[in-house]
Design a protein around this motif. Structure first.
Motif, PDB file in Angstrom:
ATOM      1  N   GLY A  91       0.324 -56.839   5.099  1.00  0.00           N
ATOM      2  CA  GLY A  91       0.371 -55.691   4.187  1.00  0.00           C
ATOM      3  C   GLY A  91      -0.011 -56.117   2.776  1.00  0.00           C
ATOM      4  O   GLY A  91      -0.783 -55.437   2.088  1.00  0.00           O
ATOM      5  N   ALA A  92       0.535 -57.273   2.359  1.00  0.00           N
ATOM      6  CA  ALA A  92       0.219 -57.801   1.029  1.00  0.00           C
ATOM      7  C   ALA A  92      -1.260 -58.170   0.929  1.00  0.00           C
ATOM      8  O   ALA A  92      -1.942 -57.854  -0.050  1.00  0.00           O
ATOM      9  CB  ALA A  92       1.099 -59.011   0.738  1.00  0.00           C
ATOM     10  N   LEU A  93      -1.755 -58.821   1.983  1.00  0.00           N
ATOM     11  CA  LEU A  93      -3.169 -59.231   2.006  1.00  0.00           C
ATOM     12  C   LEU A  93      -4.105 -58.025   1.978  1.00  0.00           C
ATOM     13  O   LEU A  93      -5.183 -58.066   1.368  1.00  0.00           O
ATOM     14  CB  LEU A  93      -3.419 -60.067   3.274  1.00  0.00           C
ATOM     15  N   SER A  94      -3.667 -56.961   2.623  1.00  0.00           N
ATOM     16  CA  SER A  94      -4.537 -55.780   2.743  1.00  0.00           C
ATOM     17  C   SER A  94      -4.811 -55.113   1.392  1.00  0.00           C
ATOM     18  O   SER A  94      -5.742 -54.327   1.281  1.00  0.00           O
ATOM     19  CB  SER A  94      -3.948 -54.766   3.716  1.00  0.00           C
ATOM     20  N   THR A  95      -4.001 -55.430   0.367  1.00  0.00           N
ATOM     21  CA  THR A  95      -4.251 -54.868  -0.970  1.00  0.00           C
ATOM     22  C   THR A  95      -5.644 -55.274  -1.449  1.00  0.00           C
ATOM     23  O   THR A  95      -6.379 -54.463  -2.015  1.00  0.00           O
ATOM     24  CB  THR A  95      -3.215 -55.408  -1.983  1.00  0.00           C
ATOM     25  N   LEU A  96      -5.980 -56.550  -1.216  1.00  0.00           N
ATOM     26  CA  LEU A  96      -7.290 -57.044  -1.667  1.00  0.00           C
ATOM     27  C   LEU A  96      -8.411 -56.384  -0.867  1.00  0.00           C
ATOM     28  O   LEU A  96      -9.414 -55.941  -1.422  1.00  0.00           O
ATOM     29  CB  LEU A  96      -7.367 -58.566  -1.513  1.00  0.00           C
ATOM     30  N   GLY A 124       4.033 -51.577   4.144  1.00  0.00           N
ATOM     31  CA  GLY A 124       3.897 -50.816   2.899  1.00  0.00           C
ATOM     32  C   GLY A 124       4.544 -51.541   1.733  1.00  0.00           C
ATOM     33  O   GLY A 124       4.024 -51.530   0.613  1.00  0.00           O
ATOM     34  N   LEU A 125       5.688 -52.196   2.000  1.00  0.00           N
ATOM     35  CA  LEU A 125       6.371 -52.945   0.947  1.00  0.00           C
ATOM     36  C   LEU A 125       5.498 -54.124   0.482  1.00  0.00           C
ATOM     37  O   LEU A 125       5.357 -54.362  -0.727  1.00  0.00           O
ATOM     38  CB  LEU A 125       7.730 -53.455   1.454  1.00  0.00           C
ATOM     39  N   GLY A 126       4.910 -54.837   1.460  1.00  0.00           N
ATOM     40  CA  GLY A 126       4.019 -55.959   1.115  1.00  0.00           C
ATOM     41  C   GLY A 126       2.854 -55.489   0.267  1.00  0.00           C
ATOM     42  O   GLY A 126       2.496 -56.111  -0.746  1.00  0.00           O
ATOM     43  N   PHE A 127       2.270 -54.354   0.667  1.00  0.00           N
ATOM     44  CA  PHE A 127       1.146 -53.783  -0.075  1.00  0.00           C
ATOM     45  C   PHE A 127       1.591 -53.404  -1.487  1.00  0.00           C
ATOM     46  O   PHE A 127       0.914 -53.709  -2.469  1.00  0.00           O
ATOM     47  CB  PHE A 127       0.633 -52.546   0.664  1.00  0.00           C
ATOM     48  N   ALA A 128       2.768 -52.756  -1.577  1.00  0.00           N
ATOM     49  CA  ALA A 128       3.257 -52.265  -2.872  1.00  0.00           C
ATOM     50  C   ALA A 128       3.548 -53.419  -3.826  1.00  0.00           C
ATOM     51  O   ALA A 128       3.259 -53.321  -5.023  1.00  0.00           O
ATOM     52  CB  ALA A 128       4.514 -51.420  -2.660  1.00  0.00           C
ATOM     53  N   ASN A 133       1.577 -53.327  -7.195  1.00  0.00           N
ATOM     54  CA  ASN A 133       2.366 -53.107  -8.416  1.00  0.00           C
ATOM     55  C   ASN A 133       2.177 -54.260  -9.403  1.00  0.00           C
ATOM     56  O   ASN A 133       2.089 -54.040 -10.618  1.00  0.00           O
ATOM     57  CB  ASN A 133       3.849 -52.945  -8.076  1.00  0.00           C
ATOM     58  N   LEU A 134       2.123 -55.487  -8.879  1.00  0.00           N
ATOM     59  CA  LEU A 134       1.895 -56.639  -9.757  1.00  0.00           C
ATOM     60  C   LEU A 134       0.502 -56.550 -10.406  1.00  0.00           C
ATOM     61  O   LEU A 134       0.331 -56.865 -11.582  1.00  0.00           O
ATOM     62  CB  LEU A 134       2.036 -57.955  -8.980  1.00  0.00           C
ATOM     63  N   MET A 135      -0.484 -56.093  -9.608  1.00  0.00           N
ATOM     64  CA  MET A 135      -1.844 -55.947 -10.159  1.00  0.00           C
ATOM     65  C   MET A 135      -1.867 -54.922 -11.288  1.00  0.00           C
ATOM     66  O   MET A 135      -2.482 -55.133 -12.327  1.00  0.00           O
ATOM     67  CB  MET A 135      -2.832 -55.547  -9.044  1.00  0.00           C
ATOM     68  N   TYR A 136      -1.166 -53.798 -11.081  1.00  0.00           N
ATOM     69  CA  TYR A 136      -1.090 -52.766 -12.126  1.00  0.00           C
ATOM     70  C   TYR A 136      -0.377 -53.309 -13.369  1.00  0.00           C
ATOM     71  O   TYR A 136      -0.792 -53.044 -14.504  1.00  0.00           O
ATOM     72  CB  TYR A 136      -0.343 -51.528 -11.613  1.00  0.00           C
ATOM     73  N   ALA A 137       0.718 -54.072 -13.130  1.00  0.00           N
ATOM     74  CA  ALA A 137       1.486 -54.616 -14.261  1.00  0.00           C
ATOM     75  C   ALA A 137       0.639 -55.597 -15.072  1.00  0.00           C
ATOM     76  O   ALA A 137       0.659 -55.573 -16.308  1.00  0.00           O
ATOM     77  CB  ALA A 137       2.749 -55.292 -13.743  1.00  0.00           C
ATOM     78  N   SER A 190       4.366 -53.852 -19.267  1.00  0.00           N
ATOM     79  CA  SER A 190       4.171 -54.306 -17.883  1.00  0.00           C
ATOM     80  C   SER A 190       5.454 -54.188 -17.079  1.00  0.00           C
ATOM     81  O   SER A 190       5.441 -53.727 -15.929  1.00  0.00           O
ATOM     82  CB  SER A 190       3.718 -55.770 -17.860  1.00  0.00           C
ATOM     83  N   ILE A 191       6.566 -54.584 -17.685  1.00  0.00           N
ATOM     84  CA  ILE A 191       7.851 -54.559 -16.962  1.00  0.00           C
ATOM     85  C   ILE A 191       8.275 -53.114 -16.671  1.00  0.00           C
ATOM     86  O   ILE A 191       8.699 -52.807 -15.557  1.00  0.00           O
ATOM     87  CB  ILE A 191       8.934 -55.324 -17.761  1.00  0.00           C
ATOM     88  N   TRP A 192       8.109 -52.216 -17.649  1.00  0.00           N
ATOM     89  CA  TRP A 192       8.461 -50.802 -17.418  1.00  0.00           C
ATOM     90  C   TRP A 192       7.591 -50.198 -16.325  1.00  0.00           C
ATOM     91  O   TRP A 192       8.080 -49.459 -15.472  1.00  0.00           O
ATOM     92  CB  TRP A 192       8.319 -49.992 -18.708  1.00  0.00           C
ATOM     93  N   LEU A 193       6.296 -50.523 -16.364  1.00  0.00           N
ATOM     94  CA  LEU A 193       5.376 -49.977 -15.354  1.00  0.00           C
ATOM     95  C   LEU A 193       5.731 -50.513 -13.962  1.00  0.00           C
ATOM     96  O   LEU A 193       5.728 -49.766 -12.974  1.00  0.00           O
ATOM     97  CB  LEU A 193       3.927 -50.319 -15.705  1.00  0.00           C
ATOM     98  N   LEU A 194       6.062 -51.809 -13.921  1.00  0.00           N
ATOM     99  CA  LEU A 194       6.450 -52.432 -12.644  1.00  0.00           C
ATOM    100  C   LEU A 194       7.698 -51.740 -12.089  1.00  0.00           C
ATOM    101  O   LEU A 194       7.756 -51.392 -10.905  1.00  0.00           O
ATOM    102  CB  LEU A 194       6.717 -53.923 -12.884  1.00  0.00           C
ATOM    103  N   GLY A 195       8.678 -51.529 -12.968  1.00  0.00           N
ATOM    104  CA  GLY A 195       9.921 -50.855 -12.564  1.00  0.00           C
ATOM    105  C   GLY A 195       9.650 -49.450 -12.068  1.00  0.00           C
ATOM    106  O   GLY A 195      10.166 -49.035 -11.019  1.00  0.00           O
ATOM    107  N   LEU A 196       8.808 -48.721 -12.792  1.00  0.00           N
ATOM    108  CA  LEU A 196       8.491 -47.335 -12.425  1.00  0.00           C
ATOM    109  C   LEU A 196       7.837 -47.278 -11.048  1.00  0.00           C
ATOM    110  O   LEU A 196       8.196 -46.453 -10.202  1.00  0.00           O
ATOM    111  CB  LEU A 196       7.558 -46.724 -13.475  1.00  0.00           C
ATOM    112  N   ARG A 197       6.897 -48.190 -10.816  1.00  0.00           N
ATOM    113  CA  ARG A 197       6.166 -48.160  -9.541  1.00  0.00           C
ATOM    114  C   ARG A 197       7.075 -48.546  -8.366  1.00  0.00           C
ATOM    115  O   ARG A 197       6.931 -48.016  -7.273  1.00  0.00           O
ATOM    116  CB  ARG A 197       4.932 -49.045  -9.617  1.00  0.00           C
TER     117      ARG A 197
END
Lengths: 116, 178
Positions: B19-24, B97-101, B105-109, B120-127
């Motif tokens: 799931g995490a890998l699939s983000t890329l 889904g958790l792995g993907f998220a 989320n780290l990429m967005y942060a 970055s921290i607020w955005l990470l928390g929000l997501r």
């Protein structure tokens, strides 16, 4: 085409249920978090619109969660065999054309006996 | 795990890891699909057109991401021939889904790190407070479970279509409200 047995999605409802309330908590915190983010980015956002939207989403998620809980925890889950039977090859009734499973002796559509 | 008796820790690890890998993979897929399927709609710079961003968020992203997220589940289905209950497939979907998220989320942060660590921290928390990917992937995972049990891919296609619609509706709402 055979329909899925009643209650097939009860397991899914029970798995999604906690996420629904998690999502409700997230939408509740949404305006506060958005305000913090917009402040730190020096951007101005219409907070009234954000708060209205987040309230709608909180209510929606709670109602969805209650619905999932009622559906997921009442009644019985279908047996594995009831779901696996859907995988059996289908045949068509020679009289009315209704799709049937291979092990039926009588058509559920027209009621006529199916010749072997 | 009492609630999921047939599930093994390696199944959860495979689902989460892929799931995490699939983000890329999804990132590459989204950009590739956007510029090949809708070349006239895509601006030279992604900041130029609001419509292009909405198309990307509401149509392309849900389509590509929902197909990519259960990568580990396809693997468990085809390689391990695991005999799992339907709710266990849904749980594996949620883990994918958790792995993907986590990665997304780290990429967005990291994407907003120029505005400061606090942003970055607020955005990470929000997501992380909005577990959309877990809900959508649980539906897809359930579809894979139905596919495994019945041997009919139509159930998987129906479930993944529902997860795509849910994801698209969420992205549309989030885009409109800002």
């Amino acid at each position: 085409m055979m329909a899925l047995p009643k209650g097939t999605f009860k397991g899914l409802a029970r798995v999604i249920l906690p996420f629904s309330f998690w999502m409700a908590a997230g939408w509740y915190a949404y305006p506060y978090m958005i305000e913090k983010i917009s402040d730190s980015m020096n951007e101005v956002i219409d907070m009234a619109e954000v708060e209205l939207f987040s309230t709608i989403m909180v209510v929606f998620c709670i109602i969805a969660g209650i619905g999932l809980a009622i559906y997921g925890f009442t009644g019985q889950d279908p047996k594995d065999a009831d779901i696996k039977i859907l995988g059996k090859p289908e045949l068509l009734c020679p009289y009315c054309g209704k799709a049937l499973t291979i092990d039926v002796t009588k058509c559920a559509g027209c009621g006529k006996s199916i010749p072997k | 795990m009492v609630a999921f008796p047939s599930l093994k820790p390696r199944h959860v690890l495979i689902a989460f890891g892929f799931g995490a890998l699939s983000t890329l993979l999804a990132s590459w897929g989204e950009i590739g699909l956007a510029f090949n399927a809708f070349p006239l709609l895509m601006p030279n710079s992604m900041d130029e057109s609001t419509w292009a961003m909405i198309l990307l968020a509401v149509v392309i992203a849900p389509f590509v991401e929902e197909l990519a997220k259960p990568l580990g589940l396809y693997f468990i289905h085809s390689e391990e021939k695991a005999d799992l209950e339907l709710k266990e497939w849904a749980f594996l979907g949620a883990m994918a889904g958790l792995g993907f998220a986590v990665v997304e989320n780290l990429m967005y942060a990291f994407g907003v790190i120029d505005f400061g660590t606090e942003t970055s921290i607020w955005l990470l928390g929000l997501r992380f407070l909005l577990p959309l990917h877990m809900i959508a992937s649980a539906i897809s995972g359930y579809g894979i479970g139905l596919w495994v049990k019945t041997g009919k891919a139509k159930y998987f296609v129906a479930c993944i279509a529902v997860s795509m619609l849910l994801h698209g509706a969420f992205n549309l709402a989030a885009t409109l409200v800002g």
